[in-house]
Motif scaffolding. Structure first.
Motif, PDB file in Angstrom:
ATOM      1  N   ILE A 169     -69.521  55.162 -60.579  1.00 46.03           N
ATOM      2  CA  ILE A 169     -68.062  55.092 -60.689  1.00 46.03           C
ATOM      3  C   ILE A 169     -67.710  54.587 -62.079  1.00 46.03           C
ATOM      4  N   GLY A 170     -67.078  55.440 -62.876  1.00 46.38           N
ATOM      5  CA  GLY A 170     -66.785  55.097 -64.254  1.00 46.38           C
ATOM      6  C   GLY A 170     -65.427  54.444 -64.419  1.00 46.38           C
ATOM      7  N   THR A 171     -65.233  53.870 -65.589  1.00 46.11           N
ATOM      8  CA  THR A 171     -63.936  53.321 -65.981  1.00 46.11           C
ATOM      9  C   THR A 171     -63.668  53.713 -67.422  1.00 46.11           C
ATOM     10  N   GLY A 172     -62.406  53.685 -67.813  1.00 44.17           N
ATOM     11  CA  GLY A 172     -62.027  54.053 -69.174  1.00 44.17           C
ATOM     12  C   GLY A 172     -60.754  53.347 -69.578  1.00 44.17           C
ATOM     13  N   GLY A 173     -59.995  53.998 -70.431  1.00 40.77           N
ATOM     14  CA  GLY A 173     -58.783  53.396 -70.968  1.00 40.77           C
ATOM     15  C   GLY A 173     -57.745  53.061 -69.939  1.00 40.77           C
ATOM     16  N   GLU A 174     -57.830  53.677 -68.760  1.00 38.47           N
ATOM     17  CA  GLU A 174     -56.840  53.390 -67.718  1.00 38.47           C
ATOM     18  C   GLU A 174     -56.872  51.927 -67.282  1.00 38.47           C
ATOM     19  N   GLN A 175     -57.932  51.212 -67.643  1.00 40.66           N
ATOM     20  CA  GLN A 175     -58.008  49.791 -67.280  1.00 40.66           C
ATOM     21  C   GLN A 175     -57.024  48.926 -68.070  1.00 40.66           C
ATOM     22  N   GLY A 176     -56.548  49.443 -69.189  1.00 41.56           N
ATOM     23  CA  GLY A 176     -55.613  48.672 -69.991  1.00 41.56           C
ATOM     24  C   GLY A 176     -54.246  48.546 -69.363  1.00 41.56           C
ATOM     25  N   ASP A 177     -53.774  49.592 -68.696  1.00 39.81           N
ATOM     26  CA  ASP A 177     -52.411  49.581 -68.173  1.00 39.81           C
ATOM     27  C   ASP A 177     -52.190  48.559 -67.055  1.00 39.81           C
ATOM     28  N   PRO A 178     -53.070  48.450 -66.043  1.00 41.43           N
ATOM     29  CA  PRO A 178     -52.833  47.423 -65.024  1.00 41.43           C
ATOM     30  C   PRO A 178     -52.769  46.015 -65.616  1.00 41.43           C
ATOM     31  N   VAL A 179     -53.664  45.730 -66.561  1.00 42.29           N
ATOM     32  CA  VAL A 179     -53.622  44.438 -67.247  1.00 42.29           C
ATOM     33  C   VAL A 179     -52.302  44.284 -67.986  1.00 42.29           C
ATOM     34  N   GLY A 180     -51.843  45.379 -68.610  1.00 41.83           N
ATOM     35  CA  GLY A 180     -50.580  45.336 -69.329  1.00 41.83           C
ATOM     36  C   GLY A 180     -49.390  45.115 -68.424  1.00 41.83           C
ATOM     37  N   HIS A 181     -49.392  45.722 -67.247  1.00 42.71           N
ATOM     38  CA  HIS A 181     -48.283  45.515 -66.308  1.00 42.71           C
ATOM     39  C   HIS A 181     -48.197  44.049 -65.877  1.00 42.71           C
ATOM     40  N   LEU A 182     -49.344  43.462 -65.558  1.00 40.03           N
ATOM     41  CA  LEU A 182     -49.351  42.057 -65.157  1.00 40.03           C
ATOM     42  C   LEU A 182     -48.869  41.168 -66.297  1.00 40.03           C
ATOM     43  N   GLY A 183     -49.373  41.442 -67.503  1.00 45.60           N
ATOM     44  CA  GLY A 183     -48.958  40.655 -68.654  1.00 45.60           C
ATOM     45  C   GLY A 183     -47.490  40.847 -68.985  1.00 45.60           C
ATOM     46  N   ASN A 184     -47.015  42.066 -68.840  1.00 39.33           N
ATOM     47  CA  ASN A 184     -45.611  42.365 -69.147  1.00 39.33           C
ATOM     48  C   ASN A 184     -44.678  41.654 -68.166  1.00 39.33           C
ATOM     49  N   CYS A 185     -45.021  41.700 -66.883  1.00 37.86           N
ATOM     50  CA  CYS A 185     -44.185  41.030 -65.883  1.00 37.86           C
ATOM     51  C   CYS A 185     -44.175  39.522 -66.129  1.00 37.86           C
ATOM     52  N   ALA A 186     -45.343  38.977 -66.440  1.00 33.96           N
ATOM     53  CA  ALA A 186     -45.406  37.553 -66.758  1.00 33.96           C
ATOM     54  C   ALA A 186     -44.555  37.234 -67.975  1.00 33.96           C
ATOM     55  N   ARG A 187     -44.604  38.084 -68.968  1.00 28.09           N
ATOM     56  CA  ARG A 187     -43.826  37.868 -70.189  1.00 28.09           C
ATOM     57  C   ARG A 187     -42.334  37.873 -69.897  1.00 28.09           C
ATOM     58  N   GLN A 188     -41.888  38.794 -69.029  1.00 28.62           N
ATOM     59  CA  GLN A 188     -40.462  38.832 -68.679  1.00 28.62           C
ATOM     60  C   GLN A 188     -40.031  37.533 -68.005  1.00 28.62           C
ATOM     61  N   ILE A 189     -40.876  37.026 -67.109  1.00 26.35           N
ATOM     62  CA  ILE A 189     -40.567  35.757 -66.442  1.00 26.35           C
ATOM     63  C   ILE A 189     -40.536  34.616 -67.451  1.00 26.35           C
ATOM     64  N   LEU A 190     -41.550  34.569 -68.309  1.00 27.22           N
ATOM     65  CA  LEU A 190     -41.676  33.454 -69.237  1.00 27.22           C
ATOM     66  C   LEU A 190     -40.563  33.441 -70.278  1.00 27.22           C
ATOM     67  N   ARG A 191     -39.975  34.599 -70.543  1.00 29.57           N
ATOM     68  CA  ARG A 191     -38.861  34.668 -71.488  1.00 29.57           C
ATOM     69  C   ARG A 191     -37.524  34.336 -70.810  1.00 29.57           C
ATOM     70  N   THR A 192     -37.583  33.989 -69.522  1.00 27.59           N
ATOM     71  CA  THR A 192     -36.377  33.618 -68.778  1.00 27.59           C
ATOM     72  C   THR A 192     -36.591  32.244 -68.159  1.00 27.59           C
ATOM     73  N   PRO A 193     -36.640  31.186 -68.963  1.00 24.81           N
ATOM     74  CA  PRO A 193     -36.996  29.856 -68.441  1.00 24.81           C
ATOM     75  C   PRO A 193     -36.033  29.316 -67.390  1.00 24.81           C
ATOM     76  N   ALA A 194     -34.816  29.816 -67.359  1.00 25.94           N
ATOM     77  CA  ALA A 194     -33.853  29.315 -66.370  1.00 25.94           C
ATOM     78  C   ALA A 194     -34.304  29.589 -64.941  1.00 25.94           C
ATOM     79  N   ILE A 195     -35.204  30.549 -64.734  1.00 25.96           N
ATOM     80  CA  ILE A 195     -35.628  30.885 -63.371  1.00 25.96           C
ATOM     81  C   ILE A 195     -37.005  30.334 -63.040  1.00 25.96           C
ATOM     82  N   TRP A 196     -37.673  29.711 -63.965  1.00 25.12           N
ATOM     83  CA  TRP A 196     -39.068  29.332 -63.775  1.00 25.12           C
ATOM     84  C   TRP A 196     -39.331  28.602 -62.459  1.00 25.12           C
ATOM     85  N   HIS A 197     -38.496  27.654 -62.127  1.00 19.29           N
ATOM     86  CA  HIS A 197     -38.774  26.804 -60.966  1.00 19.29           C
ATOM     87  C   HIS A 197     -38.031  27.248 -59.712  1.00 19.29           C
ATOM     88  N   HIS A 198     -37.428  28.429 -59.775  1.00 20.10           N
ATOM     89  CA  HIS A 198     -36.816  29.012 -58.580  1.00 20.10           C
ATOM     90  C   HIS A 198     -37.887  29.750 -57.776  1.00 20.10           C
TER      91      HIS A 198
END
Length: 442
Positions: A169-198
Motif C-alpha cells: 500500500i503506497g503513499t504519496g503527495g496526498e498525505q500533505g492535504d490531510p495534515v494541511g486541513h488539520l493545521g488550517n483549522c487549528a490556525r483559524q481557531i488560533l487566530r480567533t482568541p475570543a473563542i479559545w475557551h468556549h
C-alpha cells in the motif's frame, strides 16, 4: 435595498487551502502513490473516474450565488455558502483522494477561506466537524476496514492511504492535504482568541478537546505525529538542501523529485503548521523547520521555470510536471501548482512577491486562454491528451491569478461562475476571496 457588506478580514487571508486545492483545485496526483482521478473542477457533464463523482456535481446541494463581481462580500453570499455546507458530509475515508482533491478536501479548504472572510462561527464549527472525521480516519486511529493497514513501510503508519487494494500500500503527495486541513483549522481557531475557551457547540464525539483551543492543540499535535512518523520519517527525502524527493524505497516514484502539485500539498501542511505553532509559541525549532522546507520548495519552483515574453509582450512562465521536466505542465496539475503557490504567497512568509506571481497570470491570460470558454490543455498553450486536453471551463486553481491581472478579473470570474452561481465549492470560495481582496485594495 442595498445589501450590507461583510467585514473582510484581509489579515486573515494570509493563507488559504484553499484554497481546498488543494483550494479545491482539480485532480492532484498521478501514480500508485498519488492516485488518479478526474479533474475536480470539471463541469458537471464530465464523467467520474474510478466511480467517483466530479467534485462540482450538485449532489443535491443548492447552488452558491454571488451578488456581483464588485464591492465587498455580502451577507447573501455567505448565507449561500453556509446553506450549501449543510448538504455536505465528510468522506468516510481517503479512498480515491477524498481528503486530497476530492469532495471533502475541497470543502475543507473552502471552509477555511470563507471563514477568514466572514468569521462566521457556523462555518468554523462545520470545518471542525470535517476535521474531527478526518483525524478519526487516520490509518493508525481508525478501526478496520478504514484503518489498521500495514503500509509500504511495514508498519501501521499515521497516514491516509488512498488505495488499500495494492501491495504494498503506497503513499504519496496526498498525505500533505490531510495534515494541511488539520493545521488550517487549528490556525483559524488560533487566530480567533475570543473563542479559545468556549466549548465547541457541536460537541466532542472523539474526545479531541471540549474547547476550541483544546481542539486546535489536538489537531496540531496529531498533524505533527503524521509528519514526524510518516511524511518526514519515511515518505520524503529532504537531504538535498531541503528539496523534496520521494524516499528511495518508496513504491511511488522512489528516489525521484516530488511533482510540483504534490509539493504544494506538502507545503500546504508545513506552512499551516508553522503558522499554528508560531501563534501557540510552543516550538520555535519546528516553526523554523517547516518554513525551511516550504521556502526550499518555492525557491526550487521559481528557479526552474522558464521565463519568456508571451504573445502580448508580457513575461510568462513555462514549466513541467516535476522539477525534472522543463516544459508543458498540463492544465489540471498546473492549476494545482498555481493555486498552491498563491496559498504560499498569501502567507507573506516565503519571499514570494507580486512580481513573481504575475508571469503565472500572464501565462494563463495570454497563453492558455484561447477564447471565451476555450483553454489550452498545457501551460505552454499546446494541447495533449488526458490531463493535457483543452477544456471549455476555467479550472478554479487558476482563478486566484486574476489578482495579478485585474484587466482579466471580470472575464475570469464570469467564466468560473456562469450566471453568477455554481455548485463548485472551490470556485465559489476562490471568487469570494478574490472579491474581498479586490474590494479592500480598491
Amino acid at each position: 435595498m442595498r445589501t450590507k457588506p461583510v467585514k473582510t478580514v484581509v489579515g486573515g487571508l494570509a493563507l488559504l487551502c484553499v484554497l481546498g486545492t488543494a483550494i479545491a483545485l482539480g485532480s492532484a496526483l498521478t501514480g500508485p502513490g498519488g492516485g488518479k482521478e478526474a479533474g475536480a473542477n470539471a463541469p458537471t457533464t464530465t464523467g467520474p473516474a474510478k466511480g467517483q463523482a466530479p467534485d462540482n456535481a450538485p449532489g443535491g446541494g443548492p447552488a452558491m450565488r454571488i451578488d456581483g463581481p464588485d464591492g465587498p462580500v455580502t451577507p447573501n453570499e455567505i448565507t449561500s455558502f453556509t446553506a450549501h455546507l449543510q448538504t455536505l458530509a465528510p468522506a468516510p475515508d481517503n479512498i480515491g483522494n477524498n481528503w486530497a482533491q476530492g469532495h471533502s478536501g475541497q470543502a475543507a479548504k473552502a471552509m477555511g477561506r470563507v471563514y477568514e472572510i466572514s468569521h462566521d462561527p457556523a462555518i468554523l464549527d462545520r470545518m471542525i466537524g470535517f476535521c474531527d472525521a478526518l483525524l478519526a480516519e487516520r490509518n493508525d486511529l481508525a478501526p478496520s476496514p478504514v484503518g489498521q493497514h500495514t503500509l509500504w513501510t511495514g508498519k501501521i503508519d499515521p497516514a491516509w492511504p488512498n488505495n488499500v487494494t495494492t501491495h504494498p500500500i503506497g503513499t504519496g503527495g496526498e498525505q500533505g492535504d490531510p495534515v494541511g486541513h488539520l493545521g488550517n483549522c487549528a490556525r483559524q481557531i488560533l487566530r480567533t482568541p475570543a473563542i479559545w475557551h468556549h466549548r465547541v457547540p457541536t460537541g466532542d464525539p472523539h474526545r479531541y478537546g471540549a474547547t476550541y483551543l483544546d481542539r486546535a492543540k489536538k489537531y496540531v499535535a496529531e498533524a505533527d505525529v503524521a509528519v514526524d512518523t510518516h511524511i518526514l520519517a519515511r515518505l520524503l527525502d529532504v537531504s538535498h538542501g531541503n528539496r523534496q524527493y520521494f524516499a528511495a524505497d518508496s513504491p511511488y516514484q522512489g528516489g525521484k523529485p516530488v511533482p510540483w502539485n504534490q509539493q504544494m500539498m506538502f507545503d500546504y501542511g508545513f506552512s499551516n503548521l508553522a503558522i499554528a505553532h508560531q501563534i501557540l509559541g510552543d516550538d520555535a525549532q519546528r516553526v523554523a523547520r517547516y518554513d525551511q522546507l516550504v521556502k526550499a520548495s518555492a525557491n526550487w519552483f521559481f528557479s526552474t521555470t522558464r521565463k519568456y515574453t508571451d504573445p502580448a509582450g508580457k513575461p510568462a512562465y513555462d514549466w513541467g510536471y516535476s522539477p525534472s521536466r522543463s516544459t508543458g505542465e498540463d492544465s489540471n496539475h498546473g492549476s494545482l501548482d498555481c493555486a498552491g503557490m498563491y496559498q504560499l504567497y498569501l502567507t507573506g512568509r516565503y519571499g514570494i512577491t507580486p512580481a513573481m506571481m504575475t508571469p503565472l497570470a500572464d501565462m494563463f491570460v495570454d497563453v492558455m486562454t484561447k477564447g471565451p470558454h476555450q483553454y489550452a490543455g498545457r501551460v505552454n498553450g499546446t494541447n495533449g491528451r488526458g490531463h493535457g486536453s483543452p477544456t471549455g471551463y476555467l479550472r478554479d486553481g487558476f482563478l486566484p491569478l486574476a489578482e495579478f491581472r485585474p484587466d482579466a478579473y471580470h472575464a475570469m470570474l464570469t467564466n468560473a461562475l456562469p450566471g453568477g452561481g455554481t455548485t463548485n465549492i472551490g470556485s465559489f470560495s476562490e471568487a469570494l476571496m478574490l472579491k474581498g481582496r479586490r474590494s479592500h485594495h480598491h
